[in-house]
Scaffold this active site. Structure first.
Site, PDB file in Angstrom:
ATOM      1  N   HIS A  86      12.991  -2.651   1.238  1.00 58.53           N
ATOM      2  CA  HIS A  86      13.139  -3.907   1.252  1.00 58.53           C
ATOM      3  C   HIS A  86      14.123  -4.411   0.482  1.00 58.53           C
ATOM      4  O   HIS A  86      13.748  -5.764  -0.270  1.00 58.53           O
ATOM      5  CB  HIS A  86      11.766  -4.735   1.139  1.00 58.53           C
ATOM      6  CG  HIS A  86      10.594  -4.372   2.176  1.00 58.53           C
ATOM      7  ND1 HIS A  86      10.385  -5.370   3.418  1.00 58.53           N
ATOM      8  CD2 HIS A  86       9.906  -3.359   2.350  1.00 58.53           C
ATOM      9  CE1 HIS A  86       9.542  -4.549   4.146  1.00 58.53           C
ATOM     10  NE2 HIS A  86       9.226  -3.501   3.461  1.00 58.53           N
ATOM     11  N   ASN A 160       4.739  -7.592   7.828  1.00 53.73           N
ATOM     12  CA  ASN A 160       5.875  -7.342   8.683  1.00 53.73           C
ATOM     13  C   ASN A 160       6.103  -7.901   9.612  1.00 53.73           C
ATOM     14  O   ASN A 160       5.147  -8.789  10.119  1.00 53.73           O
ATOM     15  CB  ASN A 160       5.942  -5.639   8.765  1.00 53.73           C
ATOM     16  CG  ASN A 160       6.426  -5.057   7.655  1.00 53.73           C
ATOM     17  OD1 ASN A 160       7.119  -5.306   6.530  1.00 53.73           O
ATOM     18  ND2 ASN A 160       6.104  -3.605   7.644  1.00 53.73           N
ATOM     19  N   HIS A 351       2.562  -8.453  -3.951  1.00 54.77           N
ATOM     20  CA  HIS A 351       1.495  -7.346  -4.288  1.00 54.77           C
ATOM     21  C   HIS A 351       0.199  -7.643  -3.225  1.00 54.77           C
ATOM     22  O   HIS A 351      -0.375  -8.491  -3.593  1.00 54.77           O
ATOM     23  CB  HIS A 351       1.049  -7.364  -5.697  1.00 54.77           C
ATOM     24  CG  HIS A 351       0.059  -6.269  -6.068  1.00 54.77           C
ATOM     25  ND1 HIS A 351      -0.175  -5.337  -5.071  1.00 54.77           N
ATOM     26  CD2 HIS A 351      -0.253  -5.739  -7.260  1.00 54.77           C
ATOM     27  CE1 HIS A 351      -1.065  -4.540  -5.869  1.00 54.77           C
ATOM     28  NE2 HIS A 351      -0.850  -4.538  -7.041  1.00 54.77           N
ATOM     29  N   TYR A 374       2.783  -1.263  -5.559  1.00 59.15           N
ATOM     30  CA  TYR A 374       3.591  -2.535  -5.697  1.00 59.15           C
ATOM     31  C   TYR A 374       3.650  -2.888  -7.218  1.00 59.15           C
ATOM     32  O   TYR A 374       4.885  -3.214  -7.702  1.00 59.15           O
ATOM     33  CB  TYR A 374       2.988  -3.754  -4.889  1.00 59.15           C
ATOM     34  CG  TYR A 374       3.519  -3.487  -3.689  1.00 59.15           C
ATOM     35  CD1 TYR A 374       2.662  -2.487  -2.588  1.00 59.15           C
ATOM     36  CD2 TYR A 374       4.170  -4.441  -2.785  1.00 59.15           C
ATOM     37  CE1 TYR A 374       3.016  -2.162  -1.532  1.00 59.15           C
ATOM     38  CE2 TYR A 374       4.542  -4.165  -1.635  1.00 59.15           C
ATOM     39  CZ  TYR A 374       3.782  -3.211  -0.851  1.00 59.15           C
ATOM     40  OH  TYR A 374       4.239  -3.154   0.412  1.00 59.15           O
TER      41      TYR A 374
HETATM   42 FE1  HDE Z   1       5.734  -2.166   1.140  1.00 62.42          FE
HETATM   43  N1  HDE Z   1       6.484  -1.644  -0.568  1.00 62.42           N
HETATM   44  N2  HDE Z   1       4.634  -0.410   1.048  1.00 62.42           N
HETATM   45  N3  HDE Z   1       4.857  -2.275   3.123  1.00 62.42           N
HETATM   46  N4  HDE Z   1       6.741  -3.884   1.472  1.00 62.42           N
HETATM   47  C1  HDE Z   1       7.300  -2.685  -1.279  1.00 62.42           C
HETATM   48  O1  HDE Z   1       7.239  -3.153  -3.589  1.00 62.42           O
HETATM   49  C2  HDE Z   1       4.711   0.529  -0.031  1.00 62.42           C
HETATM   50  C3  HDE Z   1       3.968  -1.436   3.969  1.00 62.42           C
HETATM   51  C4  HDE Z   1       6.314  -4.676   2.541  1.00 62.42           C
HETATM   52  O2  HDE Z   1       9.965  -9.322  -0.463  1.00 62.42           O
HETATM   53  C5  HDE Z   1       7.613  -2.188  -2.530  1.00 62.42           C
HETATM   54  O3  HDE Z   1       8.009  -4.677  -4.616  1.00 62.42           O
HETATM   55  C6  HDE Z   1       3.924   1.561   0.257  1.00 62.42           C
HETATM   56  C7  HDE Z   1       3.539  -2.130   4.925  1.00 62.42           C
HETATM   57  C8  HDE Z   1       7.197  -5.917   2.311  1.00 62.42           C
HETATM   58  O4  HDE Z   1       9.574  -8.229  -2.047  1.00 62.42           O
HETATM   59  C9  HDE Z   1       6.889  -1.015  -2.696  1.00 62.42           C
HETATM   60  C10 HDE Z   1       3.482   1.359   1.477  1.00 62.42           C
HETATM   61  C11 HDE Z   1       3.925  -3.229   4.967  1.00 62.42           C
HETATM   62  C12 HDE Z   1       7.795  -5.825   0.955  1.00 62.42           C
HETATM   63  C13 HDE Z   1       6.162  -0.819  -1.256  1.00 62.42           C
HETATM   64  C14 HDE Z   1       3.959   0.519   1.973  1.00 62.42           C
HETATM   65  C15 HDE Z   1       4.740  -3.388   3.834  1.00 62.42           C
HETATM   66  C16 HDE Z   1       7.361  -4.376   0.753  1.00 62.42           C
HETATM   67  C17 HDE Z   1       9.261  -2.074  -2.776  1.00 62.42           C
HETATM   68  C18 HDE Z   1       2.521   2.570   2.113  1.00 62.42           C
HETATM   69  C19 HDE Z   1       3.511  -4.608   5.978  1.00 62.42           C
HETATM   70  C20 HDE Z   1       8.667  -6.446   0.605  1.00 62.42           C
HETATM   71  C21 HDE Z   1       9.582  -3.542  -3.720  1.00 62.42           C
HETATM   72  C22 HDE Z   1       1.273   2.754   1.722  1.00 62.42           C
HETATM   73  C23 HDE Z   1       2.093  -4.670   5.972  1.00 62.42           C
HETATM   74  C24 HDE Z   1       8.340  -7.564  -0.497  1.00 62.42           C
HETATM   75  C25 HDE Z   1       8.076  -3.821  -4.010  1.00 62.42           C
HETATM   76  C26 HDE Z   1       9.337  -8.364  -1.017  1.00 62.42           C
HETATM   77  C27 HDE Z   1       7.801  -3.889  -0.592  1.00 62.42           C
HETATM   78  C28 HDE Z   1       5.246   0.056  -1.078  1.00 62.42           C
HETATM   79  C29 HDE Z   1       3.697  -0.064   3.288  1.00 62.42           C
HETATM   80  C30 HDE Z   1       5.322  -4.580   3.604  1.00 62.42           C
HETATM   81  C31 HDE Z   1       7.821   0.393  -2.958  1.00 62.42           C
HETATM   82  C32 HDE Z   1       3.393   2.722  -0.683  1.00 62.42           C
HETATM   83  C33 HDE Z   1       2.342  -1.306   5.674  1.00 62.42           C
HETATM   84  C34 HDE Z   1       7.522  -7.003   3.196  1.00 62.42           C
HETATM   85  O5  HDE Z   1       5.953  -0.935  -3.804  1.00 62.42           O
END
Ligand code: HDE
Length: 735
Positions: A86, A160, A351, A374
Site C-alpha cells: 500500500h 479494502n 492499525h 501494523y
Molecule cells: Fe494490510 N498491511 N496486512 N491488509 N493493509 C499494511 O501496514 C498486513 C490486509 C490494508 O493506507 C501495512 O502501515 C498483514 C487485509 C490497508 O496506510 C502492513 C496482513 C486488509 C493498508 C500490513 C494484511 C488490509 C494496509 C503496510 C495479513 C483489508 C494501507 C503499511 C495478515 C482488510 C493502510 C502499514 C494505509 C497496510 C500488514 C492483510 C488492508 C505491512 C500482515 C486483509 C488498506 O503492516
C-alpha cells in the site's frame, strides 16, 4: 491545544467531538507562509538562498555556511521508508455521521450511535503492490483505510475494495507479498501480479481462489476512488452496553456506485496520467463534489456462528448479502484535501487494532496476524514509537500515559512519576472504570491445544469462487476471462499456467475452457492440488456442512448493482471554429445542472469561435488529453467545426476510442459524418436533416432540427448507464 486542556479538566466524562475538532487540532500545526520572511530552522531570517558561502565568487564553499548545510541536510533526509505494501496512496479529510441511534442495540460505540455526532475522519485510498511512484490504474486491490477521530479515541477501519483476502492465516502474508511484488532477481514487473512468481504461489495455494476471482474482475480497475465500495473483510465483534457480543462485517457503499475502467483504458491511463485516481479524488474535493460513502453492517448473532456452510472466521469468505442483509448506519463525506502530502497522507498510520469500546476483534487468524504487523511496520517507517504524536495520528481526545522517551518525543510530560502505581504523582494518570469509557476486551472463552493447524471448516476453497463466477453478468464474465488471458498470458512457465487452469476447472468448467482457449495449454483432467494448510478435524466443520449457503449472490455483481447517475461524470466536448453555440450552451447547461463536469477540447488551447461569432475558451488541447479521461463525449453540430475535426487524426481517434470503450457518444447534424469517419460501426444514426433523435447502443444522434433539450435528456439517460457493452462491433475498431 488550549481547548484540549479545558476538556481534560472534565476528567472521567466522554468528550464531545464535532466535525471540526480534528481540523482545529491540525490548525495549530499548519504553517502558512503568506507575508512571512524565510528563516532557518532556528528562526533566523535569511536574505539570500541562491548562492552558497564561498571564498570569492569562484572559490570553494566553506563549512561555516550553516544555511547551506541545514538546507541540504533536510533534502538528504527527506525520505522515509515507503509502506511495504500500500505504498502508493491518496488521502482526504471528512466526517462520519450516523443516520439514527438504531445501532445502540448492538454497539456502545458512541460515534456509530449518536446521530448528532459528526466524527472527523481521515481516509487513505491506496494500491497495494506498486511503489510510491507507480501508476494508479494498475490491476490491483485498493486499500480503503479510515481513521475515525472519535470521542473515545481513534478507531481505524483498515479495509479494502474487495470483501475477501488471498490467504487465511497471517503467517502466509510475507509469502504472498514476496510472490506478488516485483521478482527478487530483477525487480520486475512493477505494480503487477502478471508474472510467474505470483501465479506460481497462487497455483499452489488453493485458498486464494475466491480472491483471484475478485482480482480478475473489474473491481481491480476502479474508475475512481470515489466510485468503489469498501469492506472491512474480517468478521469483527459489536459489543453493546449490556456486554452482549455479535459478529459484524463492515461495508462502505459509494453514493456514486461502483464503476470501473476497461482494461485497455487502465493501461493507457497508466502512461497518460499515472496520477489518474489521485487527481480525480483531489479535483472532485477541490470542486466541492464531495465523495460520499454509506457505512453498513451485516450482523450475525453469536448463537448463529455455525449456521453457515463457511466459517465466519475465514477471511476468504463473504457472508452473502442474500443470507444476511446490510444494515445502513450512516454516511461519510470527504470534504477537505490535505494541506501537505507527506505530513498527512504519508505519515498517517492505521492499525486494525485501534479499537474503541463497542467494537472488538475475533479470532480470524488473518486479523490476528495483522494485529502484530501494523505497529511493527510503523516502527520501521518512523524509526520511533512516537509517530502517534504526529498531528495526523493524534487522537482528538487527550493522551495520558507513562510511555517514555524515544526519537522525536513531542509531549512534555510534567512531574517525576512516570510509572504505575505511584503515590508521588497522586496515582495519576488513573485507571478508568468501564462506565467511564475504558476499553475492556470481550471476555471470550477460548479452549484448545497449542497447535500449528487450521480448522477443517476453512477447507473449502472453491464454493464461493464458483458462487462469484455464477453471480456475474455475461459481460463481467468476459472481462474475467480477458483478465486471465492477460495475467496468465504473461506467465512463462507452462506448468504454472496449467496448474491455474486446474483450479479454474474446479471453479467452473466454462471459465477454464474459455481461459484455456488463449493461453496455449489444455485444461488438466481430474485436477487436484493439495492445500498447504494443516487442517484439523473438528466438530464445527460437521455442523457447517448443513449450514446456509447460496449458489449465486447477485449483490457481488457491479453490473447488477450499478447506480445510474450523471453526477460527477466527465464529459468531453470536441469543437473547432464554427461550432453551433446555441446547441452547445443548452446541452452543457443541462449536463452541469445534473452535476456532470464538462470540458471543451480542441486542437489548440485558446478561444474558439462559434458560427454565431461567440467565443468559447478551450480547457484542454488534444496532446494533453484523450478520450480515456472522460466518461462520455459530445460533438456539437456546426459544419465548419465538423469539417475541421474530420481532418484531425486526434479527434477521429478520440471518438473511435470512446466507442471502443463503450462510452456514450452524442452528436447532431453534420457531426454524424464525423462518427461515420471515426469507425463508429454497427449502429444506426438519426437522419441528419430531420427532427429525430436516436439512441442506438449509447450512440445518440440527432437531426439538425431536433429539440436540444430532448437531445440532452437522451444523452444523459445514456451516460447514466456508464458503459454500453452491447456494441458487438467494438472489437473490430482499431483504437
Ligand atoms: Fe494490510 N498491511 N496486512 N491488509 N493493509 C499494511 O501496514 C498486513 C490486509 C490494508 O493506507 C501495512 O502501515 C498483514 C487485509 C490497508 O496506510 C502492513 C496482513 C486488509 C493498508 C500490513 C494484511 C488490509 C494496509 C503496510 C495479513 C483489508 C494501507 C503499511 C495478515 C482488510 C493502510 C502499514 C494505509 C497496510 C500488514 C492483510 C488492508 C505491512 C500482515 C486483509 C488498506 O503492516
Amino acid at each position: 491545544m488550549e481547548q484540549n486542556k479545558d476538556q481534560e479538566k472534565e476528567q472521567g466524562k466522554s468528550f464531545n467531538v464535532d466535525q471540526d475538532s480534528k481540523n482545529r487540532q491540525l490548525e495549530s500545526f499548519r504553517e502558512d507562509v503568506k507575508d512571512q520572511y524565510m528563516t532557518t530552522d532556528q528562526g533566523l531570517r535569511i536574505n539570500h538562498t541562491d548562492d552558497s558561502l564561498k571564498i570569492g565568487s569562484r572559490g570553494p564553499t566553506i563549512m561555516e555556511d550553516f544555511h547551506f548545510r541545514e538546507k541540504m541536510t533536510h533534502l538528504d533526509h527527506e525520505s522515509i521508508p515507503e509502506r511495504v505494501v500500500h505504498a502508493r496512496g491518496s488521502g482526504a479529510h471528512g466526517y462520519f455521521q450516523p443516520y439514527d441511534d438504531s445501532m445502540k442495540e448492538y454497539t456502545k460505540a458512541q460515534f456509530l450511535t449518536d446521530p448528532n455526532t459528526r466524527t472527523p475522519v481521515f481516509v487513505r485510498f491506496s494500491t497495494v503492490v506498486g511503489s510510491r511512484g507507480s501508476a494508479d490504474t494498475v490491476r490491483d486491490v485498493r486499500g480503503f483505510a479510515t481513521k475515525f477521530y472519535t470521542s473515545e479515541g481513534n478507531y481505524d477501519l483498515v479495509g479494502n475494495n474487495m470483501p475477501v483476502f488471498f490467504i487465511q492465516d497471517g503467517i502466509k502474508f510475507p509469502d504472498l507479498v514476496h510472490s506478488i511484488k516485483p521478482e527478487a532477481d530483477n525487480e520486475m514487473p512493477q505494480a503487477s501480479a502478471a508474472h510467474d512468481t505470483f501465479w506460481d504461489f497462487a497455483s499452489l495455494m488453493p485458498e486464494v481462489n475466491h480472491m483471484i476471482m475478485w482480482v480478475l474482475s473489474d473491481r481491480a480497475i476502479p474508475r475512481s476512488f470515489r466510485m468503489m465500495d469498501g469492506f472491512g473483510v474480517h468478521t469483527f465483534r459489536f459489543i453493546n452496553e449490556a456486554g452482549k457480543s455479535r459478529f459484524v462485517k463492515f461495508h462502505w457503499r459509494s453514493s456514486l456506485g461502483a464503476h470501473s475502467l476497461v482494461w485497455d483504458e487502465a493501461q493507457k491511463l497508466a502512461g497518460k496520467d499515472p496520477d489518474w485516481l489521485r487527481r480525480d479524488l483531489w479535483d472532485a474535493i477541490d470542486m466541492g463534489d464531495y465523495p460520499e460513502f454509506e457505512l453498513s453492517v451485516q450482523i450475525v448473532e453469536e448463537e448463529d456462528e455455525f449456521k453457515f456452510d463457511f466459517d465466519l472466521l475465514d477471511a476468504t469468505k463473504i457472508i452473502p448479502e442474500e443470507l444476511v442483509p446490510l444494515r445502513p448506519i450512516g454516511k461519510m463525506v470527504l470534504n477537505r484535501n490535505p494541506d501537505n502530502f507527506f505530513a498527512e497522507t504519508e505519515q498517517v498510520a492505521f492499525h486494525p487494532g485501534n479499537l474503541v469500546p463497542g467494537i472488538d476483534v475475533t479470532n480470524d487468524p488473518l486479523l490476528q496476524g495483522r494485529l502484530f504487523s501494523y505497529l511493527d511496520t510503523q516502527l520501521n517507517r518512523f524509526n520511533s514509537s512516537n509517530f502517534t504524536e504526529v498531528p495526523i495520528n493524534r487522537p482528538v481526545t487527550p493522551v495520558h500515559n507513562h510511555h517514555g522517551a524515544g526519537f522525536m518525543k513531542q509531549t512534555i510530560n510534567k512531574g517525576k512519576a512516570n510509572y504505575w502505581p505511584n503515590s508521588i504523582g497522586g496515582g495519576c494518570p488513573m485507571m478508568a472504570p468501564e462506565n467511564q469509557g475504558a476499553f475492556v476486551h470481550y471476555m471470550e472463552k477460548v479452549d484448545g491445544h497449542k497447535i500449528r493447524a487450521r480448522s477443517e471448516s476453512f477447507n473449502d476453497h472453491y464454493s464461493q469462487a464458483t458462487m462469484f463466477w455464477n453471480s456475474m453478468t455475461a459481460v463481467e464474465k468476459k472481462h474475467i476471462v480477458d483478465a486471465a488471458h492477460f495475467e496468465l498470458g504473461k506467465v512463462e512457465s507452462e506448468e504454472i499456467r496449467k496448474r491455474m487452469l486446474g483450479h479454474f476447472s474446479k471453479i467452473s468448467s466454462e471459465l477454464a475452457n474459455r481461459v484455456a482457449e488463449a493461453i496455449g495449454v489444455d485444461v488438466p483432467a481430474n485436477f487436484e492440488q493439495e492445500s498447504t494448510g494443516n487442517y484439523e478435524k473438528d466438530a464445527v466443520s460437521g455442523k457447517m456442512k448443513q449450514g446456509k449457503s447460496v449458489k449465486e449472490s447477485p449483490s457481488v455483481s457491479m453490473e447488477r448493482n450499478k447506480i445510474e447517475s450523471v453526477k460527477s461524470r466527465k464529459v468531453a466536448v470536441l469543437i473547432e471554429d464554427g461550432f453551433d453555440c446555441n446547441e452547445l450552451t443548452q446541452v452543457k447547461q443541462a449536463l452541469e445542472n445534473a452535476g456532470a463536469h464538462v470540458k471543451i477540447i480542441s486542437k489548440f488551447l485558446g478561444m474558439r469561435k462559434a458560427s454565431n461569432g461567440t467565443e468559447v475558451k478551450v480547457d484542454k488541447n488534444h496532446v494533453t488529453t484523450g478520450s480515456i479521461m472522460y466518461d462520455a463525449i459530445y460533438i456539437p453540430d456546426g459544419e465548419k467545426s465538423i469539417e475541421a475535426l474530420m481532418k484531425e487524426g486526434d479527434a477521429l481517434h478520440f471518438v473511435n476510442e470512446a466507442f471502443k470503450h463503450c462510452k456514450t457518444i452524442a452528436t447532431s447534424g453534420h457531426g454524424i459524418k464525423l462518427l461515420e469517419k471515426s469507425g463508429v460501426v454497427g449502429v444506426s444514426y438519426a437522419d441528419k436533416t430531420s427532427g429525430t433523435i436516436k439512441d442506438d447502443k449509447g450512440v445518440i444522434t440527432a437531426g439538425n432540427d431536433a429539440d436540444a433539450e430532448e437531445f440532452a435528456e437522451m444523452f444523459m439517460t445514456a451516460i447514466k448507464k456508464h458503459r454500453h457493452w452491447d456494441r458487438e462491433e467494438k472489437t473490430m475498431v482499431p483504437a
